[in-house]
Design a protein around this motif. Sequence first.
Motif, PDB file in Angstrom:
ATOM      1  N   ILE A   1       9.616  88.249  29.626  1.00  0.00           N
ATOM      2  CA  ILE A   1      10.921  87.708  29.227  1.00  0.00           C
ATOM      3  C   ILE A   1      11.815  87.558  30.460  1.00  0.00           C
ATOM      4  CG2 ILE A   1      13.022  88.180  27.901  1.00  0.00           C
ATOM      5  CD1 ILE A   1      11.302  89.555  25.825  1.00  0.00           C
ATOM      6  N   TYR A   2      11.775  88.539  31.336  1.00  0.00           N
ATOM      7  CA  TYR A   2      12.525  88.489  32.594  1.00  0.00           C
ATOM      8  C   TYR A   2      12.132  87.252  33.405  1.00  0.00           C
ATOM      9  CZ  TYR A   2      13.975  89.943  37.327  1.00  0.00           C
ATOM     10  OH  TYR A   2      14.516  89.995  38.589  1.00  0.00           O
ATOM     11  N   LYS A   3      10.824  87.025  33.531  1.00  0.00           N
ATOM     12  CA  LYS A   3      10.335  85.881  34.314  1.00  0.00           C
ATOM     13  C   LYS A   3      10.674  84.561  33.631  1.00  0.00           C
ATOM     14  CE  LYS A   3       6.143  83.843  36.301  1.00  0.00           C
ATOM     15  NZ  LYS A   3       6.922  83.340  37.444  1.00  0.00           N
ATOM     16  N   LEU A   4      10.515  84.511  32.306  1.00  0.00           N
ATOM     17  CA  LEU A   4      10.852  83.297  31.565  1.00  0.00           C
ATOM     18  C   LEU A   4      12.312  82.910  31.771  1.00  0.00           C
ATOM     19  CD1 LEU A   4       9.095  83.511  28.058  1.00  0.00           C
ATOM     20  CD2 LEU A   4       9.000  81.604  29.665  1.00  0.00           C
ATOM     21  N   SER A   5      13.189  83.875  31.640  1.00  0.00           N
ATOM     22  CA  SER A   5      14.620  83.609  31.778  1.00  0.00           C
ATOM     23  C   SER A   5      14.982  83.267  33.222  1.00  0.00           C
ATOM     24  CB  SER A   5      15.434  84.818  31.302  1.00  0.00           C
ATOM     25  OG  SER A   5      15.202  85.060  29.935  1.00  0.00           O
ATOM     26  N   TYR A   6      14.395  83.995  34.162  1.00  0.00           N
ATOM     27  CA  TYR A   6      14.694  83.775  35.579  1.00  0.00           C
ATOM     28  C   TYR A   6      14.260  82.375  36.025  1.00  0.00           C
ATOM     29  CZ  TYR A   6      15.137  84.791  40.567  1.00  0.00           C
ATOM     30  OH  TYR A   6      15.504  84.770  41.888  1.00  0.00           O
ATOM     31  N   ASP A   7      13.126  81.902  35.498  1.00  0.00           N
ATOM     32  CA  ASP A   7      12.580  80.610  35.909  1.00  0.00           C
ATOM     33  C   ASP A   7      13.188  79.427  35.163  1.00  0.00           C
ATOM     34  OD1 ASP A   7      10.933  81.936  37.669  1.00  0.00           O
ATOM     35  OD2 ASP A   7       9.153  81.840  36.391  1.00  0.00           O
ATOM     36  N   ASN A   8      13.669  79.663  33.938  1.00  0.00           N
ATOM     37  CA  ASN A   8      14.017  78.525  33.082  1.00  0.00           C
ATOM     38  C   ASN A   8      15.468  78.471  32.609  1.00  0.00           C
ATOM     39  OD1 ASN A   8      11.170  77.348  32.615  1.00  0.00           O
ATOM     40  ND2 ASN A   8      10.894  79.501  32.079  1.00  0.00           N
ATOM     41  N   LEU A   9      16.188  79.585  32.680  1.00  0.00           N
ATOM     42  CA  LEU A   9      17.578  79.583  32.230  1.00  0.00           C
ATOM     43  C   LEU A   9      18.501  79.567  33.434  1.00  0.00           C
ATOM     44  CD1 LEU A   9      17.490  82.154  29.284  1.00  0.00           C
ATOM     45  CD2 LEU A   9      17.045  79.703  29.246  1.00  0.00           C
ATOM     46  N   SER A  10      19.510  78.725  33.378  1.00  0.00           N
ATOM     47  CA  SER A  10      20.401  78.568  34.528  1.00  0.00           C
ATOM     48  C   SER A  10      21.492  79.626  34.596  1.00  0.00           C
ATOM     49  CB  SER A  10      21.036  77.170  34.496  1.00  0.00           C
ATOM     50  OG  SER A  10      21.729  76.967  33.279  1.00  0.00           O
ATOM     51  N   PHE A  11      21.553  80.505  33.585  1.00  0.00           N
ATOM     52  CA  PHE A  11      22.532  81.593  33.647  1.00  0.00           C
ATOM     53  C   PHE A  11      22.164  82.539  34.788  1.00  0.00           C
ATOM     54  CE2 PHE A  11      22.557  80.417  29.106  1.00  0.00           C
ATOM     55  CZ  PHE A  11      23.895  80.098  28.979  1.00  0.00           C
ATOM     56  N   THR A  12      23.118  82.913  35.583  1.00  0.00           N
ATOM     57  CA  THR A  12      22.866  83.846  36.682  1.00  0.00           C
ATOM     58  C   THR A  12      23.671  85.120  36.466  1.00  0.00           C
ATOM     59  OG1 THR A  12      24.644  82.826  37.994  1.00  0.00           O
ATOM     60  CG2 THR A  12      22.395  82.001  38.327  1.00  0.00           C
ATOM     61  N   GLY A  13      23.094  86.234  36.900  1.00  0.00           N
ATOM     62  CA  GLY A  13      23.765  87.525  36.800  1.00  0.00           C
ATOM     63  C   GLY A  13      23.113  88.432  35.766  1.00  0.00           C
ATOM     64  N   ARG A  14      22.962  89.689  36.141  1.00  0.00           N
ATOM     65  CA  ARG A  14      22.479  90.735  35.250  1.00  0.00           C
ATOM     66  C   ARG A  14      21.116  90.415  34.628  1.00  0.00           C
ATOM     67  NH1 ARG A  14      28.495  92.233  32.749  1.00  0.00           N
ATOM     68  NH2 ARG A  14      29.176  93.292  34.645  1.00  0.00           N
ATOM     69  N   GLU A  15      20.241  89.814  35.458  1.00  0.00           N
ATOM     70  CA  GLU A  15      18.896  89.503  34.981  1.00  0.00           C
ATOM     71  C   GLU A  15      18.119  90.762  34.615  1.00  0.00           C
ATOM     72  OE1 GLU A  15      20.139  88.531  37.884  1.00  0.00           O
ATOM     73  OE2 GLU A  15      20.162  86.333  37.950  1.00  0.00           O
ATOM     74  N   HIS A  16      18.409  91.871  35.317  1.00  0.00           N
ATOM     75  CA  HIS A  16      17.687  93.113  35.075  1.00  0.00           C
ATOM     76  C   HIS A  16      17.874  93.628  33.655  1.00  0.00           C
ATOM     77  CE1 HIS A  16      21.780  94.021  36.292  1.00  0.00           C
ATOM     78  NE2 HIS A  16      21.676  95.239  35.789  1.00  0.00           N
ATOM     79  N   LEU A  17      18.978  93.246  33.023  1.00  0.00           N
ATOM     80  CA  LEU A  17      19.247  93.723  31.668  1.00  0.00           C
ATOM     81  C   LEU A  17      18.230  93.210  30.660  1.00  0.00           C
ATOM     82  CD1 LEU A  17      23.141  93.528  31.321  1.00  0.00           C
ATOM     83  CD2 LEU A  17      21.713  95.545  31.620  1.00  0.00           C
TER      84      LEU A  17
END
Length: 326
Positions: free
Chosen positions: A71-87
């Motif tokens: 889920i972390y990788k999916l969001s990091y690669d595909n969602l443009s929201f930045t910040g608090r990815e570790h959550l």
Amino acid sequence: MIFDNIRRKVFRILLFALLILLLLYFKDLFFDVPGTAEWKHSAFKEFSNVFHGRLSLLISMALTLASGLLIYKLSYDNLSFTGREHLLIWLWVIQAGAFSFLHPLSGIHFATVFILLSYGALFSTYRKTSDNEGIFLSAMYLGIAGLFYDCSIYLFIPYIIALYRFKIVKFRDWIISIAGFLVPFYFSIFIFHFFTGDWLYPIESTINGVIPDDLSLRIAEMSVAQYIFCILIFVLIVTEMLMPAKSRGSGINQKTISCLRSFSVLMCASVLIFLLFAPESKLILQIIIIYTTVRLRILFIKINKNIIANSLFLLLIVASVITAIL
């Protein structure tokens, strides 16, 4: 917010996630080791007895962490929201670990991993006009998920809807998708033929599993604490949707919208399965949590004051622990 400075250090993020999981699994690991989970909706139910006791819990924890990382990788690669990815990983384990019936290893743990792999391949198909490999792999992963948890077959419908969001789908793409989806069942026929002598078993088992006894809506069997925790998550998701972004139009693009809507349709389909296949359909809750994890992370991005974000995060951990032990 708490530990914002480690958002790029995946090892430390996973370590903290493991500590949260140990806290949530503490009762099962050391005081009341659960029995073998019933793999009722899996073609591999005959092999479920191989994993039992603490071994079952440890593999379950490992797969839960793997799903969080995906889920972390999916969001990091595909969602443009930045910040608090570790959550993302932490919010995932907080939610998944809160439900004690998800602790023993079951087919849904494997199915979740392959569903996330499927959407990871799917979200990348937009890069090429013709990405036959990506379409085939994404459908194949979903087919494998269907073998581990047969209700996942219904998720082929939101998968097709999502595919239309990322590509101009042609007839050839339909053929490739269907072929990829059926390949795992083709190979399962040979596996069961050599191991059990019943080559038709995975097909019969899956077909029987995806047909509900009746189509009446029922309530899944969960504890009061578990339903209260679900209500808490629902309230937070609604709050996030109603809460304005920090600045108009910032941090979002068309692909992000497509990904979020794809997750939303996946969640809606999973909720429908949750209701139609009750009472034993509660395992599909882990698929629903994929969507809530992504939305909760966006909520924390929108919260400007660290004291509010920290308090809410601690509240979720406490609520999760209480739910897990009751």
